[in-house]
Write an enzyme that holds these catalytic residues in place. Structure first.
Site, short mmCIF file in Angstrom:
data_model
loop_
_atom_site.label_atom_id
_atom_site.label_comp_id
_atom_site.label_asym_id
_atom_site.label_seq_id
_atom_site.Cartn_x
_atom_site.Cartn_y
_atom_site.Cartn_z
N LYS A 12 0.78 -1.19 0.10
CA LYS A 12 -0.13 -0.04 -0.08
C LYS A 12 0.92 1.19 0.08
O LYS A 12 0.63 2.34 -0.52
CB LYS A 12 -0.88 0.18 1.22
CG LYS A 12 -2.06 -0.84 1.07
CD LYS A 12 -3.09 -0.62 2.36
CE LYS A 12 -4.28 -1.86 2.35
NZ LYS A 12 -5.07 -1.49 3.46
N ASP A 68 -10.12 2.05 4.05
CA ASP A 68 -11.12 0.71 4.46
C ASP A 68 -11.62 0.14 3.10
O ASP A 68 -12.28 1.09 2.33
CB ASP A 68 -11.96 1.09 5.41
CG ASP A 68 -12.58 -0.27 6.27
OD1 ASP A 68 -11.54 -0.80 6.62
OD2 ASP A 68 -13.53 -0.43 6.22
#
Length: 199
Positions: A12, A68
């Site tokens: 990420k 999320d």
């Protein structure tokens, strides 16, 4: 501007860093310590992203970026949803979550009823008490296949069939995923908002 990424995931970090390369931003991962772990008690992706960003910002004293993400299957009333990573239990593996999804859909044969989408919500808090977070969302439309296929990706990728490519997300190249996925769309939108703020 230094921003803490409310995740210790190296993949990420690399993806976000590349997307923000034209901006004056230095992204740093949050420490992999117990104090940075926070319970995701929200009922929506936005709430959980804010919870994670606020926690990381409070501990670090830095602006924080959090995401999320999850899989939404309308025929299952939106499940796995915000519990995508814990669908088969709190300590469930990706394979266990995937197996439960296929089990719950085994009697659903109509292709249209097997529609699904990956959803990603990104949140940036300038400080831990920021009342006006910057929010970016991205979606990726697909279908749930009847069996897993492909060795790439993670999570539900092996059963997320992408009609435009006629294969599952786990069979796509990394470059294609980073261009078309739900997270890629959210990152692009977030980068545009940060650019407008002259960050």
């Amino acid at each position: 501007m230094k921003i803490i990424l409310a995740s210790g995931n190296a993949g990420k970090l690399n993806e976000f860093t590349a997307a923000f390369s034209d901006l004056s931003i230095e992204l740093v991962p949050q420490p992999k310590t117990a104090e940075y772990e926070v319970e995701e008690t929200g009922t929506t992706f936005v709430e959980n992203a804010i919870i994670k960003a606020r926690h990381a910002s409070k501990l670090s004293g830095l602006p924080a970026l959090a995401d999320d993400s999850g899989l939404i299957v309308p025929v299952l009333q939106g499940q796995p949803g915000v519990r995508s990573a814990r669908y088969a239990g709190e300590q469930a593996t990706d394979q266990e979550n995937l197996n439960l999804l296929l089990l719950n859909m085994q009697h659903i044969n109509e292709p249209a009823a097997r529609e699904a989408l990956f959803f990603c919500c990104l949140v940036l808090l300038r400080h831990h008490q920021d009342p006006d977070p910057i929010i970016a969302k991205g979606t990726w439309q697909g279908n749930i296949s009847t069996k897993a296929s492909g060795g790439g990706g993670f999570g539900y990728d092996p059963v997320f069939y992408v009609p435009s490519h006629q294969c599952t997300a786990a069979e796509l190249s990394k470059a294609t995923k980073q261009k078309e996925s739900h997270r890629a769309q959210a990152i692009k939108f977030m980068a545009a908002q940060l650019s407008d703020l002259n960050i």
